[in-house]
Design a protein around this motif. Structure first.
Motif, PDB file in Angstrom:
ATOM      1  N   MET A 134       0.819  -1.208   0.000  1.00 17.27           N
ATOM      2  CA  MET A 134       0.000   0.000   0.000  1.00 17.27           C
ATOM      3  C   MET A 134       0.858   1.266   0.000  1.00 17.27           C
ATOM      4  N   VAL A 135       1.989   1.204   0.685  1.00 10.23           N
ATOM      5  CA  VAL A 135       2.878   2.364   0.738  1.00 10.23           C
ATOM      6  C   VAL A 135       3.704   2.488  -0.534  1.00 10.23           C
ATOM      7  N   ASN A 136       3.992   1.336  -1.150  1.00 14.66           N
ATOM      8  CA  ASN A 136       4.831   1.329  -2.348  1.00 14.66           C
ATOM      9  C   ASN A 136       4.078   0.708  -3.526  1.00 14.66           C
ATOM     10  N   PRO A 137       3.094   1.411  -4.058  1.00 12.90           N
ATOM     11  CA  PRO A 137       2.344   0.852  -5.186  1.00 12.90           C
ATOM     12  C   PRO A 137       3.231   0.663  -6.406  1.00 12.90           C
ATOM     13  N   VAL A 138       2.888  -0.327  -7.219  1.00  9.80           N
ATOM     14  CA  VAL A 138       3.638  -0.630  -8.438  1.00  9.80           C
ATOM     15  C   VAL A 138       2.858  -0.080  -9.621  1.00  9.80           C
ATOM     16  N   GLU A 139       3.537   0.698 -10.455  1.00 12.53           N
ATOM     17  CA  GLU A 139       2.878   1.278 -11.624  1.00 12.53           C
ATOM     18  C   GLU A 139       2.284   0.195 -12.506  1.00 12.53           C
ATOM     19  N   LYS A 140       1.101   0.491 -13.060  1.00 13.65           N
ATOM     20  CA  LYS A 140       0.411  -0.491 -13.897  1.00 13.65           C
ATOM     21  C   LYS A 140       1.201  -0.800 -15.169  1.00 13.65           C
ATOM     22  N   VAL A 141       1.831   0.227 -15.744  1.00 15.31           N
ATOM     23  CA  VAL A 141       2.645  -0.001 -16.938  1.00 15.31           C
ATOM     24  C   VAL A 141       3.920  -0.733 -16.512  1.00 15.31           C
ATOM     25  N   LYS A 142       4.072  -1.944 -17.005  1.00 14.57           N
ATOM     26  CA  LYS A 142       5.185  -2.779 -16.577  1.00 14.57           C
ATOM     27  C   LYS A 142       6.488  -2.362 -17.236  1.00 14.57           C
ATOM     28  N   LYS A 143       7.539  -2.346 -16.433  1.00 17.39           N
ATOM     29  CA  LYS A 143       8.868  -2.051 -16.965  1.00 17.39           C
ATOM     30  C   LYS A 143       9.342  -3.202 -17.845  1.00 17.39           C
ATOM     31  N   SER A 144      10.264  -2.899 -18.728  1.00 17.91           N
ATOM     32  CA  SER A 144      10.801  -3.925 -19.617  1.00 17.91           C
ATOM     33  C   SER A 144      12.253  -4.227 -19.260  1.00 17.91           C
ATOM     34  N   VAL A 145      12.792  -5.195 -19.966  1.00 17.96           N
ATOM     35  CA  VAL A 145      14.201  -5.551 -19.802  1.00 17.96           C
ATOM     36  C   VAL A 145      15.106  -4.326 -19.983  1.00 17.96           C
ATOM     37  N   LEU A 146      14.717  -3.433 -20.903  1.00 17.62           N
ATOM     38  CA  LEU A 146      15.544  -2.253 -21.188  1.00 17.62           C
ATOM     39  C   LEU A 146      15.765  -1.393 -19.957  1.00 17.62           C
ATOM     40  N   ASP A 147      14.781  -1.373 -19.049  1.00 15.94           N
ATOM     41  CA  ASP A 147      14.888  -0.538 -17.842  1.00 15.94           C
ATOM     42  C   ASP A 147      15.890  -1.085 -16.844  1.00 15.94           C
ATOM     43  N   PHE A 148      16.382  -2.289 -17.065  1.00 14.82           N
ATOM     44  CA  PHE A 148      17.343  -2.893 -16.144  1.00 14.82           C
ATOM     45  C   PHE A 148      18.703  -3.115 -16.807  1.00 14.82           C
ATOM     46  N   CYS A 149      18.922  -2.381 -17.913  1.00 17.29           N
ATOM     47  CA  CYS A 149      20.194  -2.450 -18.618  1.00 17.29           C
ATOM     48  C   CYS A 149      20.957  -1.135 -18.470  1.00 17.29           C
ATOM     49  N   TYR A 150      22.274  -1.256 -18.324  1.00 18.65           N
ATOM     50  CA  TYR A 150      23.121  -0.086 -18.155  1.00 18.65           C
ATOM     51  C   TYR A 150      24.328  -0.218 -19.103  1.00 18.65           C
ATOM     52  N   VAL A 151      24.729   0.906 -19.632  1.00 18.00           N
ATOM     53  CA  VAL A 151      25.841   0.920 -20.576  1.00 18.00           C
ATOM     54  C   VAL A 151      27.069   1.522 -19.904  1.00 18.00           C
ATOM     55  N   ILE A 152      28.200   0.847 -20.061  1.00 21.66           N
ATOM     56  CA  ILE A 152      29.467   1.373 -19.560  1.00 21.66           C
ATOM     57  C   ILE A 152      30.144   2.071 -20.727  1.00 21.66           C
ATOM     58  N   ASP A 153      30.130   3.372 -20.656  1.00 23.44           N
ATOM     59  CA  ASP A 153      30.611   4.179 -21.783  1.00 23.44           C
ATOM     60  C   ASP A 153      31.619   5.199 -21.263  1.00 23.44           C
ATOM     61  N   ASN A 154      32.859   5.122 -21.771  1.00 29.33           N
ATOM     62  CA  ASN A 154      33.928   6.037 -21.325  1.00 29.33           C
ATOM     63  C   ASN A 154      34.117   5.979 -19.804  1.00 29.33           C
ATOM     64  N   GLY A 155      34.032   4.765 -19.262  1.00 23.15           N
ATOM     65  CA  GLY A 155      34.290   4.572 -17.837  1.00 23.15           C
ATOM     66  C   GLY A 155      33.121   4.940 -16.943  1.00 23.15           C
ATOM     67  N   LYS A 156      31.988   5.307 -17.500  1.00 21.42           N
ATOM     68  CA  LYS A 156      30.828   5.688 -16.695  1.00 21.42           C
ATOM     69  C   LYS A 156      29.642   4.785 -17.022  1.00 21.42           C
ATOM     70  N   SER A 157      28.789   4.565 -15.998  1.00 18.32           N
ATOM     71  CA  SER A 157      27.589   3.758 -16.178  1.00 18.32           C
ATOM     72  C   SER A 157      26.392   4.678 -16.407  1.00 18.32           C
ATOM     73  N   ILE A 158      25.631   4.373 -17.432  1.00 13.84           N
ATOM     74  CA  ILE A 158      24.467   5.185 -17.762  1.00 13.84           C
ATOM     75  C   ILE A 158      23.319   4.244 -18.144  1.00 13.84           C
ATOM     76  N   ALA A 159      22.114   4.591 -17.734  1.00 13.79           N
ATOM     77  CA  ALA A 159      20.961   3.761 -18.072  1.00 13.79           C
ATOM     78  C   ALA A 159      20.843   3.631 -19.584  1.00 13.79           C
ATOM     79  N   LEU A 160      20.562   2.433 -20.053  1.00 14.90           N
ATOM     80  CA  LEU A 160      20.502   2.179 -21.494  1.00 14.90           C
ATOM     81  C   LEU A 160      19.544   3.136 -22.203  1.00 14.90           C
ATOM     82  N   GLN A 161      18.374   3.357 -21.603  1.00 15.03           N
ATOM     83  CA  GLN A 161      17.380   4.217 -22.244  1.00 15.03           C
ATOM     84  C   GLN A 161      17.952   5.623 -22.471  1.00 15.03           C
ATOM     85  N   LYS A 162      18.652   6.148 -21.463  1.00  8.54           N
ATOM     86  CA  LYS A 162      19.259   7.482 -21.602  1.00  8.54           C
ATOM     87  C   LYS A 162      20.389   7.455 -22.636  1.00  8.54           C
TER      88      LYS A 162
END
Length: 352
Positions: A134-162
């Motif tokens: 109840m305190v932490n509701p889950v959004e109805k629109v389900k996240k995808s695999v892409l939301d849990f991917c991160y890119v290591i670019d020039n020594g930094k981690s950035i969310a894949l979508q960004k």
């Protein structure tokens, strides 16, 4: 298969009582009327292969236990049947003299601590889980695999979508290849023309894992991708549990959330009722179904208390219950021998 109507038509009911909130003295105008009872099987069914331990309606508001099952649950110190055996007189609707064979005192023992207080503590854990939902509701629109991917670019981690937006890339044009000895880490290749036949990070919106592609030996590595597979699996579990709960929950039980309370108030009320009944067993050596503190318990149900404060109170009461049982003179276990003797006598009586 026996039905409730069959029990009534064939006069198989030995005991019947109003139970639940009306027996506890906690009924409100919105309360249902729960019925619990005991029946015996027709002789042919009992001696044959058609033993039926329980008969109930679809919503389990009305439940009858076969005589043997009833005694079996009593020997397990089951709160529901112990309350049934000790039903308030004004709640009893049917009582065959055979039921007088079963003395409630045989089933009062220190084992009730685990069955009553243990169940109540289980309700607290359940309330904690519900509170989290109840305190932490889950959004109805389900996240995808892409939301849990991160890119290591020039020594930094950035969310894949960004990262895709930053470089104006499309995930469909990405090719991935495993990096040896690095769990869930992949070499990332990109072909803006789409001619390389890369499979992208995922091929379907509801994919549960990422895709690998056949990579030409001459293709340059653009970056490295890390997939938080454990995080995605945990999210999917939470998402499924939350929305199943949302679909099945009774909205009336959570109406107080709009008033600032974020817990199942009815669940919490019964947690305190069970703990107080357990304390009564240790103090008085009997099941006191009708509760003397109606207003206090209904105040919990009405959501008049802060959730965390109730947890503190419940844990304190649980400690009091434990001490009361440790200091009580109750027997360690139920009187199994007398209970089984009474069951045999009851069986002989109904089938004579």
């Amino acid at each position: 298969m026996l039905t409730i109507q069959d029990l009534q038509d064939q006069n198989l009911i030995l005991f019947e009582a109003i139970s639940g909130s009306r027996a506890y003295g906690l009924a409100t105008p919105q309360s249902d009327t729960d019925i619990r009872g005991v029946f015996y099987l027709p002789q042919a069914d009992f001696y044959g292969l058609n033993y039926i331990p329980q008969v109930a309606n679809e919503t389990n508001d009305i439940v009858y236990y076969e005589l043997g099952r009833f005694v079996e649950l009593l020997l397990q110190s089951n709160p529901t049947v112990l309350e049934l055996l000790s039903s308030p007189p004004d709640c009893i609707r049917i009582k065959d003299p055979i039921m007088d064979l079963f003395n409630p005192s045989w089933f009062i023992s220190k084992a009730c601590h685990l069955s009553f207080a243990g169940y109540a503590l289980g309700q607290i854990k359940k309330a904690q889980g519900l509170n989290k939902k109840m305190v932490n509701p889950v959004e109805k629109v389900k996240k995808s695999v892409l939301d849990f991917c991160y890119v290591i670019d020039n020594g930094k981690s950035i969310a894949l979508q960004k990262w895709l937006i930053k470089h104006q890339f499309q995930q469909e044009n990405i090719g991935l290849a495993k990096v040896n000895h690095a769990k869930n880490t992949f070499s990332l290749f990109y072909d803006s023309t789409g001619h390389s036949g890369y499979h992208g990070v995922m091929q379907k919106e509801n994919a549960n894992s990422i895709c690998l592609s056949n990579i030409p030996s001459s293709a340059p590595v653009v970056a490295y991708l890390s997939f938080n597979q454990d995080g995605y699996s945990a999210y999917c579990k939470d998402y499924t549990e939350y929305w199943q709960w949302m679909e099945k929950r009774n909205p009336a039980r959570y109406a107080h959330q709009a008033q600032g309370q974020t817990y199942d108030t009815k669940n919490m009320m019964h947690t305190f009722r069970l703990l107080e009944m357990a304390r009564d067993i240790a103090w008085y050596g009997e099941i006191r179904v009708r509760r003397p503190n109606r207003e206090a318990l209904l105040a919990i149900k009405a959501g008049q208390f802060i959730y965390d404060d109730l947890l503190v109170r419940a844990e304190s009461l649980a400690g009091e219950v434990e001490r009361a049982f440790n200091q009580s003179n109750l027997s360690e276990q139920v009187n199994r021998n007398l209970a089984l003797q009474a069951l045999v006598e009851a069986r002989l009586s109904v089938y004579k």
